[in-house]
Design a protein around this motif. Sequence first.
Motif, short mmCIF file in Angstrom:
data_model
loop_
_atom_site.label_atom_id
_atom_site.label_comp_id
_atom_site.label_asym_id
_atom_site.label_seq_id
_atom_site.Cartn_x
_atom_site.Cartn_y
_atom_site.Cartn_z
N SER A 376 0.82 -1.22 0.00
CA SER A 376 0.00 0.00 0.00
C SER A 376 0.85 1.26 0.00
CB SER A 376 -0.95 0.00 1.20
OG SER A 376 -0.24 -0.02 2.42
N GLY A 377 2.08 1.21 0.52
CA GLY A 377 2.93 2.38 0.57
C GLY A 377 3.93 2.48 -0.57
N VAL A 378 3.91 1.52 -1.49
CA VAL A 378 4.85 1.53 -2.62
C VAL A 378 4.32 2.46 -3.70
CG1 VAL A 378 5.91 0.12 -4.43
CG2 VAL A 378 5.64 -0.81 -2.13
N PRO A 379 5.12 3.45 -4.15
CA PRO A 379 4.67 4.35 -5.21
C PRO A 379 4.23 3.58 -6.45
CG PRO A 379 6.72 5.15 -4.26
CD PRO A 379 6.48 3.79 -3.68
N PHE A 380 3.12 4.04 -7.05
CA PHE A 380 2.54 3.29 -8.17
C PHE A 380 3.54 3.10 -9.31
CE2 PHE A 380 0.21 3.19 -12.22
CZ PHE A 380 -0.54 2.03 -12.01
N GLU A 381 4.40 4.10 -9.56
CA GLU A 381 5.31 4.00 -10.70
C GLU A 381 6.36 2.91 -10.54
OE1 GLU A 381 6.69 7.76 -8.37
OE2 GLU A 381 4.82 6.69 -8.82
N VAL A 382 6.56 2.41 -9.32
CA VAL A 382 7.52 1.32 -9.13
C VAL A 382 6.83 0.06 -8.59
CG1 VAL A 382 9.52 2.81 -8.82
CG2 VAL A 382 8.18 2.15 -6.83
N LEU A 383 5.50 0.04 -8.59
CA LEU A 383 4.77 -1.13 -8.09
C LEU A 383 5.08 -2.37 -8.91
CD1 LEU A 383 2.65 -2.40 -6.20
CD2 LEU A 383 0.89 -1.66 -7.82
N SER A 384 5.02 -2.24 -10.23
CA SER A 384 5.29 -3.37 -11.11
C SER A 384 6.69 -3.92 -10.91
CB SER A 384 5.08 -2.96 -12.57
OG SER A 384 5.43 -4.00 -13.45
N ILE A 385 7.68 -3.01 -10.81
CA ILE A 385 9.07 -3.44 -10.63
C ILE A 385 9.26 -4.11 -9.28
CG2 ILE A 385 11.42 -2.55 -10.29
CD1 ILE A 385 10.81 -0.51 -12.48
N THR A 386 8.61 -3.58 -8.24
CA THR A 386 8.72 -4.16 -6.90
C THR A 386 8.18 -5.58 -6.88
OG1 THR A 386 8.50 -1.97 -5.88
CG2 THR A 386 8.05 -3.88 -4.49
N TYR A 433 3.37 -2.21 -16.86
CA TYR A 433 2.99 -3.52 -16.33
C TYR A 433 3.93 -4.63 -16.81
CZ TYR A 433 -1.47 -1.12 -15.49
OH TYR A 433 -2.43 -0.24 -15.09
N ARG A 434 4.85 -4.29 -17.69
CA ARG A 434 5.64 -5.31 -18.38
C ARG A 434 6.46 -6.18 -17.42
NH1 ARG A 434 9.25 -2.95 -22.98
NH2 ARG A 434 10.35 -2.10 -21.18
N ALA A 435 7.12 -5.54 -16.45
CA ALA A 435 8.02 -6.29 -15.56
C ALA A 435 7.25 -7.32 -14.73
CB ALA A 435 8.77 -5.32 -14.65
N SER A 436 6.18 -6.89 -14.05
CA SER A 436 5.44 -7.81 -13.19
C SER A 436 4.74 -8.90 -14.00
CB SER A 436 4.43 -7.05 -12.33
OG SER A 436 3.57 -6.26 -13.13
N LYS A 437 4.21 -8.54 -15.18
CA LYS A 437 3.55 -9.54 -16.01
C LYS A 437 4.53 -10.63 -16.43
CE LYS A 437 0.71 -8.91 -19.34
NZ LYS A 437 0.05 -8.44 -20.58
N LYS A 438 5.71 -10.22 -16.86
CA LYS A 438 6.69 -11.20 -17.33
C LYS A 438 7.11 -12.14 -16.21
CE LYS A 438 10.96 -11.55 -20.01
NZ LYS A 438 11.99 -10.81 -20.77
N ALA A 439 7.33 -11.58 -15.01
CA ALA A 439 7.78 -12.41 -13.88
C ALA A 439 6.70 -13.40 -13.45
CB ALA A 439 8.17 -11.51 -12.71
N ILE A 440 5.45 -12.92 -13.33
CA ILE A 440 4.38 -13.79 -12.83
C ILE A 440 3.95 -14.79 -13.90
CG2 ILE A 440 2.05 -13.81 -11.85
CD1 ILE A 440 2.64 -11.02 -10.71
N GLU A 441 3.95 -14.37 -15.15
CA GLU A 441 3.62 -15.32 -16.23
C GLU A 441 4.65 -16.45 -16.29
OE1 GLU A 441 3.20 -13.09 -19.81
OE2 GLU A 441 1.13 -12.47 -19.37
N ARG A 442 5.91 -16.13 -16.01
CA ARG A 442 6.93 -17.18 -16.01
C ARG A 442 6.66 -18.18 -14.89
NH1 ARG A 442 13.44 -16.72 -14.78
NH2 ARG A 442 13.97 -18.81 -15.52
N ILE A 443 6.26 -17.68 -13.72
CA ILE A 443 5.93 -18.59 -12.62
C ILE A 443 4.73 -19.43 -12.99
CG2 ILE A 443 5.22 -18.71 -10.20
CD1 ILE A 443 6.69 -16.06 -9.75
N ALA A 444 3.73 -18.82 -13.64
CA ALA A 444 2.54 -19.55 -14.05
C ALA A 444 2.89 -20.71 -14.97
CB ALA A 444 1.55 -18.60 -14.73
N LYS A 445 3.85 -20.50 -15.85
CA LYS A 445 4.21 -21.53 -16.83
C LYS A 445 5.22 -22.53 -16.30
CE LYS A 445 5.07 -18.30 -19.94
NZ LYS A 445 5.44 -17.59 -21.19
#
Length: 563
Positions: A376-386, A433-445
């Motif tokens: 909740s305290g992470v700035p939106f612009e770095v949420l995906s990277i975090t 959204y690219r960073a978080s999508k790529k990381a989570i999609e890799r885990i999904a697969k």
Amino acid sequence: MGTSKNDFRAEVISVFPNKVKISIDNFDSFSEVDGQIQKLRIGSYLEISDNENHKMIAIIENYFIECQNNETQVEEDEGEEVNDLKNRKYIIEANPLGTIVNGEFKRGGDSLTIPPTDTKPASEDDIRKIYSESIKDEQKFCFSSLSHNSNIQVPVNGNKFFNKHFAIVGSTGSGKSCTVAKILQSAINSKNGEYDELNNSHIVVFDIHNEYYSAFPKANSIGVKDLVLPYWLLNSEELEELFLDTEANDHNQRNVFKEAIVEDKKLNFKGEEEIKEKIHYDSPLFFDIQSVLNLAKEKDMEMVQGAKVGQKKQGPLYGKLTNFVSRLENKINDKRLEFLLGGQSKSITFEDTIRQFLAYKNTAEENSNITIIDLSGVPFEVLSITVSLISRILFEYGYFYKKCLEGMKCETPLLLVYEEAHKYVPKSDLIRYRASKKAIERIAKEGRKYGVTLGIVSQRPSEISETIFSQCNNFVAMRLTNPDDQNYVKKLLPDTLGNLTESLPSLQSGEALLIGDSIIIPSLVKIELANPEPKSADIQFYEIWKEKWKDVDFSKVINEWEK
């Protein structure tokens, strides 16, 4: 056809592969089982028998009333018209679920001979047998009961539920957060034998609204003020997303940035020279971001030898890195990014970084089954990277840990739960959204191979990456009011059970459609209450508005804002 002392007639009048139609002339008598009236409704279970001691279990899909003629009787005394109830029949349409043969429930109804000989509401014992005998005792994991009968527990196969990705979906107010909390509470409290220590469950929750700590007071809770996330573990794509203006597509920025990082990694590396020469852009090694900034400044202001002796001229990158330098300086000096770029992020070790997320502390008393990462305290612009960096660290931990086991089974399977997942793994192709999508999609697969699985939680399943949802094998579908979301869940069911989703808009809070490999049949269930419950994100506007006017300490708010 079935008869009883109450003289009712119930007969199967048509049979299809996916539907059975039953005609009943006395509904009250039909509803009586063992001297008790069953409260039949859409979703209730029926038992259809044959002469070979087979029992087909079917679920009521709908019913209607059929009159044998259109005549009406007129009550002479009162002068009012009434329907002729004696000529009324009740028609029930039911979906066959499976057959009980020799006390064992099996999916499908192929073993039932035609014509069936008896039809009645299924007994509580037979319904319980569907669920209790379909899973071995040591594999049973229970967090719900049948929605229409709370006496009947609905266990799932715990192995199939957790070692395959699952999703929990539902609109705001459907009880989604309480369901997540109940499932995780049941998991961390399950034990094989009698012991006082923690069990071996390992769960990380990405909590975007700070809801779950109240449900897990002993959890390893990490807020933005406690989080230490080393920027030097970011991969090349994440680094460029954070520090470069990727839309500008400036090759000068990218080349200088990459060169400075690789050189500083080598400079800070204390190992063997042979390994040092193999260090590259993505090597998970420390580099000093301030050194990168200093080099960029030098290149931006660099003067080189001119054609004449003693004459200086502007270097090839003179003035071309000004925007890059400014952006880099702003990031480094942004107090909101202290967790990522501050002093602790430079000094924390790789091992301590992993330990903080897996809750392996200095003493056994400090360890925890569950880590809650408060985003909740992470700035939106770095949420995906975090989210991307933490997810990737945990996935790669699972990968290398399995490698160390040399073929042995995984000893510490890990579940990653993403609350409000549509906010960082949407269908959108936007860069943020690219960073978080790529990381989570890799885990999904790939994650299951390394003992890392996903729990996807969302109020908008139709907006989540299809790559991720296509890998989920179990679903807890709660009330959904959006037609696109309803249709998405409907596609998960076989055609024979698609009508179950018609109830999604009208489910009560805490009710859910449980679907997937872990349960013997799709079932409408009531989720047990979490204890303690997560903190609700809903604000009781009207009740608060009715209270006496409250003052606000604006200076305190602004001080917090400026931190």
